[in-house]
Motif scaffolding. Structure first.
Motif, PDB file in Angstrom:
ATOM      1  N   THR A  94       0.846  -1.184   0.000  1.00 59.65           N
ATOM      2  CA  THR A  94       0.000   0.000   0.000  1.00 59.65           C
ATOM      3  C   THR A  94       0.889   1.245   0.000  1.00 59.65           C
ATOM      4  N   ASP A  95       0.326   2.389  -0.307  1.00 58.50           N
ATOM      5  CA  ASP A  95       1.067   3.647  -0.216  1.00 58.50           C
ATOM      6  C   ASP A  95       1.542   3.840   1.219  1.00 58.50           C
ATOM      7  N   ASP A 113      21.431  -0.641  -1.574  1.00 61.15           N
ATOM      8  CA  ASP A 113      21.350  -0.285  -3.003  1.00 61.15           C
ATOM      9  C   ASP A 113      20.145  -0.948  -3.665  1.00 61.15           C
ATOM     10  N   ALA A 114      19.953  -2.241  -3.377  1.00 57.31           N
ATOM     11  CA  ALA A 114      18.867  -2.990  -4.009  1.00 57.31           C
ATOM     12  C   ALA A 114      17.503  -2.454  -3.587  1.00 57.31           C
ATOM     13  N   VAL A 115      17.373  -2.073  -2.336  1.00 58.77           N
ATOM     14  CA  VAL A 115      16.108  -1.507  -1.853  1.00 58.77           C
ATOM     15  C   VAL A 115      15.745  -0.251  -2.643  1.00 58.77           C
ATOM     16  N   GLN A 116      16.730   0.590  -2.868  1.00 58.29           N
ATOM     17  CA  GLN A 116      16.464   1.823  -3.611  1.00 58.29           C
ATOM     18  C   GLN A 116      16.273   1.548  -5.103  1.00 58.29           C
ATOM     19  N   ALA A 117      17.023   0.589  -5.640  1.00 58.85           N
ATOM     20  CA  ALA A 117      16.824   0.214  -7.044  1.00 58.85           C
ATOM     21  C   ALA A 117      15.439  -0.368  -7.262  1.00 58.85           C
ATOM     22  N   GLY A 118      14.875  -1.003  -6.235  1.00 62.22           N
ATOM     23  CA  GLY A 118      13.530  -1.559  -6.320  1.00 62.22           C
ATOM     24  C   GLY A 118      12.429  -0.534  -6.197  1.00 62.22           C
ATOM     25  N   GLY A 119      12.788   0.724  -6.003  1.00 60.55           N
ATOM     26  CA  GLY A 119      11.804   1.799  -5.999  1.00 60.55           C
ATOM     27  C   GLY A 119      11.311   2.233  -4.643  1.00 60.55           C
ATOM     28  N   LEU A 120      11.908   1.725  -3.567  1.00 60.80           N
ATOM     29  CA  LEU A 120      11.481   2.091  -2.225  1.00 60.80           C
ATOM     30  C   LEU A 120      12.312   3.250  -1.681  1.00 60.80           C
ATOM     31  N   VAL A 121      11.800   3.889  -0.642  1.00 64.07           N
ATOM     32  CA  VAL A 121      12.512   4.978   0.021  1.00 64.07           C
ATOM     33  C   VAL A 121      13.214   4.404   1.248  1.00 64.07           C
ATOM     34  N   TRP A 122      14.544   4.332   1.191  1.00 68.29           N
ATOM     35  CA  TRP A 122      15.313   3.807   2.309  1.00 68.29           C
ATOM     36  C   TRP A 122      15.217   4.768   3.484  1.00 68.29           C
ATOM     37  N   ARG A 123      14.800   4.236   4.650  1.00 67.83           N
ATOM     38  CA  ARG A 123      14.566   5.078   5.824  1.00 67.83           C
ATOM     39  C   ARG A 123      15.628   4.928   6.905  1.00 67.83           C
ATOM     40  N   PRO A 156       5.967   8.206   0.631  1.00 68.73           N
ATOM     41  CA  PRO A 156       5.927   8.930   1.912  1.00 68.73           C
ATOM     42  C   PRO A 156       5.421   8.046   3.037  1.00 68.73           C
ATOM     43  N   LEU A 157       5.990   8.245   4.222  1.00 71.15           N
ATOM     44  CA  LEU A 157       5.665   7.431   5.389  1.00 71.15           C
ATOM     45  C   LEU A 157       4.623   8.152   6.235  1.00 71.15           C
ATOM     46  N   ARG A 158       3.478   7.502   6.414  1.00 76.02           N
ATOM     47  CA  ARG A 158       2.409   8.098   7.208  1.00 76.02           C
ATOM     48  C   ARG A 158       2.712   8.002   8.702  1.00 76.02           C
TER      49      ARG A 158
END
Length: 252
Positions: A94-95, A113-123, A156-158
């Motif tokens: 979900t968003d 690197d892989a997390v960001q390449a997969g389109g996620l926002v590394w927190r 964005p993180l709710r």
């Protein structure tokens, strides 16, 4: 697609995650919480290619725990493979959904690197302190007593309203009575991590192993979908979950 195990809000499929994830419904998963094969355990390809029982078990003693596949990729292929399944997981989130993946110190840079390449926002990182019983090659070393959880969000993180902020460091020793996989994590640790999702939410684990995440979900009133490639661990999972649901079968 028939589940290997299904009961109440818990579903486990046997197979390859990259083949099964695309068949799941998009934008339905509150969090991906997983422990993929690290392909770690050495500085060189020869040591990474050793079987898991040689890399992760004291003196190669498995204590009856089955071995598992997919743990012998080199660094570049491992990072590419991770970016593939992470991007598929992102489609299901979900968003603002959470992504948490265990990793060790050797593979940590490639994982982020892989997390960001997969389109996620590394927190950030969550530290898991395994305790002073961790091994060291000799007295000149600092002990490798921490593993990490790379955490990210789908956009964005709710703000959470059910709990939080959540601890960024956990101390749980590895107990052999609570370790059902060669690289299994403490059930109490997973109970803490799934707490980022409110009751009734859906958690996906594409590398379910012995289904410790599923057990944590049962205890916390969460829904769970898992995928595990090894039939031996699917059977261990089924026995653990039946025991958790009160059927009197002993956990393996």
């Amino acid at each position: 697609m028939k589940p290997y195990y299904e009961r109440e809000n818990i579903t486990l499929y046997q197979g390859d995650s990259l083949q099964i994830i695309p068949s799941l419904e998009p934008a339905t998963v509150s969090a991906v919480i997983t422990d993929p094969p690290y392909s770690s355990g050495g500085m060189w390809q020869g040591t990474r290619s050793m079987p898991p029982e040689a890399k992760y078990c004291q003196d190669g003693k498995t204590l009856g725990r089955p071995t598992f596949s997919g743990d012998n990729r080199d660094g570049r292929s491992w990072a590419f493979w991770c970016s593939l399944w992470i991007s598929e997981c992102r489609r299901l989130l979900t968003d603002g959904g959470y992504f948490l993946s265990f990793i060790d110190w050797r593979m940590l840079p490639l994982c982020t690197d892989a997390v960001q390449a997969g389109g996620l926002v590394w927190r950030g990182l969550i530290a898991w302190d395994k305790g002073r019983g961790a091994r060291a090659p000799h007295k000149g070393y600092f002990k490798h007593q921490c593993e990490y959880v790379v955490w990210a969000s789908n956009g964005p993180l709710r703000k959470a309203v059910h709990a939080g902020p959540f601890d960024g460091c956990h101390h749980y020793p590895v107990l052999q009575t609570d370790k059902h996989h060669m690289t299994g994590k403490p059930t109490a640790l997973l109970e803490q991590l799934v707490g980022c999702v409110p009751a009734g939410g859906l958690i996906l684990d594409p590398f379910a192993g012995s289904s410790t995440t599923a057990v944590a979900c049962v205890r916390k009133g969460l829904r769970f979908v898992g995928i595990e490639q090894e039939e031996a661990y699917c059977e261990i999972s089924a026995r653990r979950l039946d025991a958790e649901f009160g059927q009197g079968r002993l956990a393996a």
